[in-house]
Design an enzyme around this catalytic site. Structure first.
Site, PDB file in Angstrom:
ATOM      1  N   GLU A 110       0.287   5.636   5.144  1.00  0.00           N
ATOM      2  CA  GLU A 110      -0.381   6.696   3.926  1.00  0.00           C
ATOM      3  C   GLU A 110      -1.674   7.166   4.521  1.00  0.00           C
ATOM      4  O   GLU A 110      -2.469   6.420   4.967  1.00  0.00           O
ATOM      5  CB  GLU A 110      -0.436   5.842   2.576  1.00  0.00           C
ATOM      6  CG  GLU A 110       0.599   5.759   1.677  1.00  0.00           C
ATOM      7  CD  GLU A 110       0.297   5.156   0.348  1.00  0.00           C
ATOM      8  OE1 GLU A 110      -0.862   5.435  -0.193  1.00  0.00           O
ATOM      9  OE2 GLU A 110       1.003   4.453  -0.202  1.00  0.00           O
TER      10      GLU A 110
ATOM     11  N   GLU B 270       0.001  -2.370  -0.881  1.00  0.00           N
ATOM     12  CA  GLU B 270      -1.289  -2.354  -1.330  1.00  0.00           C
ATOM     13  C   GLU B 270      -1.523  -3.740  -2.400  1.00  0.00           C
ATOM     14  O   GLU B 270      -2.084  -3.298  -3.516  1.00  0.00           O
ATOM     15  CB  GLU B 270      -1.742  -1.003  -1.805  1.00  0.00           C
ATOM     16  CG  GLU B 270      -1.922   0.085  -0.883  1.00  0.00           C
ATOM     17  CD  GLU B 270      -2.772   0.972  -1.411  1.00  0.00           C
ATOM     18  OE1 GLU B 270      -3.306   1.172  -2.212  1.00  0.00           O
ATOM     19  OE2 GLU B 270      -3.147   1.947  -0.570  1.00  0.00           O
TER      20      GLU B 270
HETATM   21  C1  GCO Z   1      -1.878   3.966  -3.139  1.00  0.00           C
HETATM   22  C2  GCO Z   1      -0.641   4.297  -3.376  1.00  0.00           C
HETATM   23  C3  GCO Z   1      -0.419   5.609  -3.688  1.00  0.00           C
HETATM   24  C4  GCO Z   1      -1.287   6.621  -4.305  1.00  0.00           C
HETATM   25  C5  GCO Z   1      -2.231   7.157  -3.204  1.00  0.00           C
HETATM   26  C6  GCO Z   1      -3.393   7.978  -3.621  1.00  0.00           C
HETATM   27  O1  GCO Z   1      -2.173   3.535  -1.756  1.00  0.00           O
HETATM   28  O2  GCO Z   1      -2.665   3.821  -3.734  1.00  0.00           O
HETATM   29  O3  GCO Z   1       0.111   3.899  -2.392  1.00  0.00           O
HETATM   30  O4  GCO Z   1       0.693   5.201  -4.809  1.00  0.00           O
HETATM   31  O5  GCO Z   1      -0.894   7.655  -4.949  1.00  0.00           O
HETATM   32  O6  GCO Z   1      -2.518   6.052  -2.376  1.00  0.00           O
HETATM   33  O7  GCO Z   1      -4.253   7.130  -4.401  1.00  0.00           O
END
Ligand code: GCO
Length: 476
Positions: free
Chosen positions: A381, A175
């Protein structure tokens, strides 16, 4: 631990043989041991220790103590029958000052972790950067400084030599949108800077770091790993007059600012025009785009919810409902802050206040296939925070999270039936963990962590997921 899942029935939705079912974590969010074995502070150590930056003053000093409990956590994943584990490597463990001396104790931790995964038949998916930049590099300018790219490429070489013969998939960045815009623009993430021009320089340097790291990993990995990057895509809806213009602006800043250079070898012209009042992009040098545009085997897709935008009249109170992963004010949209606003979306919502919109995942996957037809995808994710309640018998019924996952896996399956080449899905997260600006207040895990005892308890969603991973058939 029993993952007894007799009480789940099959829905009839079958995922293809070889589809990867995994779970994800990140170093600063789960490891703890923040000063152990030579690890020096990252920007998140500094940020979380700055009063007012993180809910309740929470830090990653202990987190889930994964640094010491990794073997039993891997046993948990094995008992859940997961195919792969997406974790991140803490740069400040491996090269504590960001450049120069390598601390072998840090390298050895990740080597043991990878071997432990392989011994359990779980594929290691290693992210080089999940936001824990060594503080010494931030002191020298951080991602707004080009020198950080060189340091990252060297770090990638070190890890390629150390783990490249055993890692299944390398992911360069997680990200970069968060790292650049929340870290250097909105200020709600480390290092907490409010400098729109620096945020755009960070966008470029993170793009360049990705490309240079892919080259460095390819040059040093003795095995035949896959190469990837993970992006959090904004799935946009528009409202009112000028809805299309509002969506175009945010799509350029949030999505195409990364996919353009990484997957097409160019920055979108509209992005450069929209941000001309902030920067002239003179930090781009000859050859940079060719360095950034490296072929990758799979594109990591993080998806949680949609966003709705409209053109702001510049007068009425400006809404800012863009679902930041950060608390705090400020906006992360250089060149569009003054013209676009994010409006409240209809519920239902997760505990993060993010709307639950599984159709957005299907739409995103179909859109990415249309834009990049030959690029395999991986959901790296997807998951949900809800306020779990431990039952009297010690179990953790989490019907909301289970329903969220079931609906999003269904959406992914729908996209696959329409031709999307989706290789797998990583649930965020294996464990309840440090949720950045929200500290430990938000629980995303399919396994509960009692932060007083650090005891792990598989939630119903974890048992549900174990059934899916075992059969490839989506349980009701
Ligand atoms: C993100 C991160 C994670 C977060 C999850 C929830 O994508 O922001 O990879 O570390 O914890 O997305 O916000």
């Amino acid at each position: 631990m029993s993952t007894g899942n007799a009480d789940f029935r099959d829905s009839g939705l079958v995922f293809p043989e070889g589809f990867t079912f995994g779970s994800a974590t990140a170093s600063y969010q789960v490891e703890g041991a923040a000063a152990e074995d030579g690890r020096l502070p990252s920007i998140w150590d500094t940020f979380s220790k700055t009063p007012g930056k993180v809910w309740n003053g929470d830090t990653g000093d202990v987190a889930c103590d994964h640094y010491h409990r990794w073997e039993s956590d891997l046993d948990l994943m094995a008992e859940l029958g997961l195919d792969a584990y997406r974790f991140s490597i803490a740069w400040p463990r491996v090269i504590p000052t960001g450049t120069g001396a390598v601390d072998q104790r840090g390298v050895d931790f990740y080597s043991r972790l990878v071997d432990g995964l392989l011994e359990r038949g779980i594929r290691p998916v290693a992210t080089l950067y999940h936001w824990d930049l060594p503080q010494t590099l931030e002191d020298a300018g951080g991602w707004a400084a080009r020198e950080t790219v060189d340091a990252f490429a060297t770090y990638a070489e070190v890890m390629g030599r150390a783990l490249g013969n055993r890692v299944h998939t390398w992911t360069t960045l997680n990200e970069p949108w968060c790292s650049a815009y929340l870290g250097y623009g909105q200020g709600g993430h480390a290092p907490g800077r409010h400098e729109p021009a620096a945020a755009l320089a960070a966008v470029h340097h993170l793009n360049l770091a990705h490309g240079r790291a892919v080259q460095a990993l390819r040059a040093t990995s003795a095995g035949d790993p896959e190469y990837s990057v993970t992006l959090n895509f904004h799935v946009l809806r528009g409202e009112g007059e000028g809805a299309g213009e509002a969506m175009r602006r945010i799509d350029a800043l949030a999505n195409r600012a990364f996919t353009g250079p990484m997957l097409r070898g160019e920055y979108p012209a509209d992005l450069l025009e929209d941000t001309a009042s902030v920067t002239d992009w003179s930090f781009i040098r000859d050859g940079d785009l060719a360095d950034i545009h490296q072929p990758i085997d799979v594109l990591g897709v993080n998806y949680y919810s949609t966003a709705t935008v409209r053109m702001w009249d510049g007068v009425s109170p400006k809404q800012q409902n863009d679902g930041h992963k950060a608390a705090g004010g400020g906006t992360a949209w250089p060149g569009s802050n003054e013209v676009v606003e994010f409006v409240q979306q209809p519920g239902p919502y997760t505990a993060m206040g993010w709307n639950i919109a599984p159709e957005g995942l299907e739409e995103l996957l179909l859109s990415l296939r249309e834009q990049f037809p030959d690029q395999p995808l991986m959901v790296t994710e997807n998951g949900a925070a809800f306020d779990d309640v431990v039952a009297a018998d010690g179990s953790v019924p989490d019907p909301d999270r289970l329903d969220y996952l079931r609906r999003h896996f269904t959406a992914a399956h729908r996209a696959m039936t329409q031709g999307v080449d989706l290789r797998g899905y990583f649930v965020w997260s294996l464990l309840d963990n440090f949720e950045w600006g929200y500290g430990y207040a938000k629980r995303f895990g399919i396994v509960r962590v009692d932060f007083d005892t650090l005891e792990r308890t598989v939630k119903d969603s974890g048992r549900w997921y174990a059934r899916l991973a075992a059969t490839g058939i989506l349980p009701e």
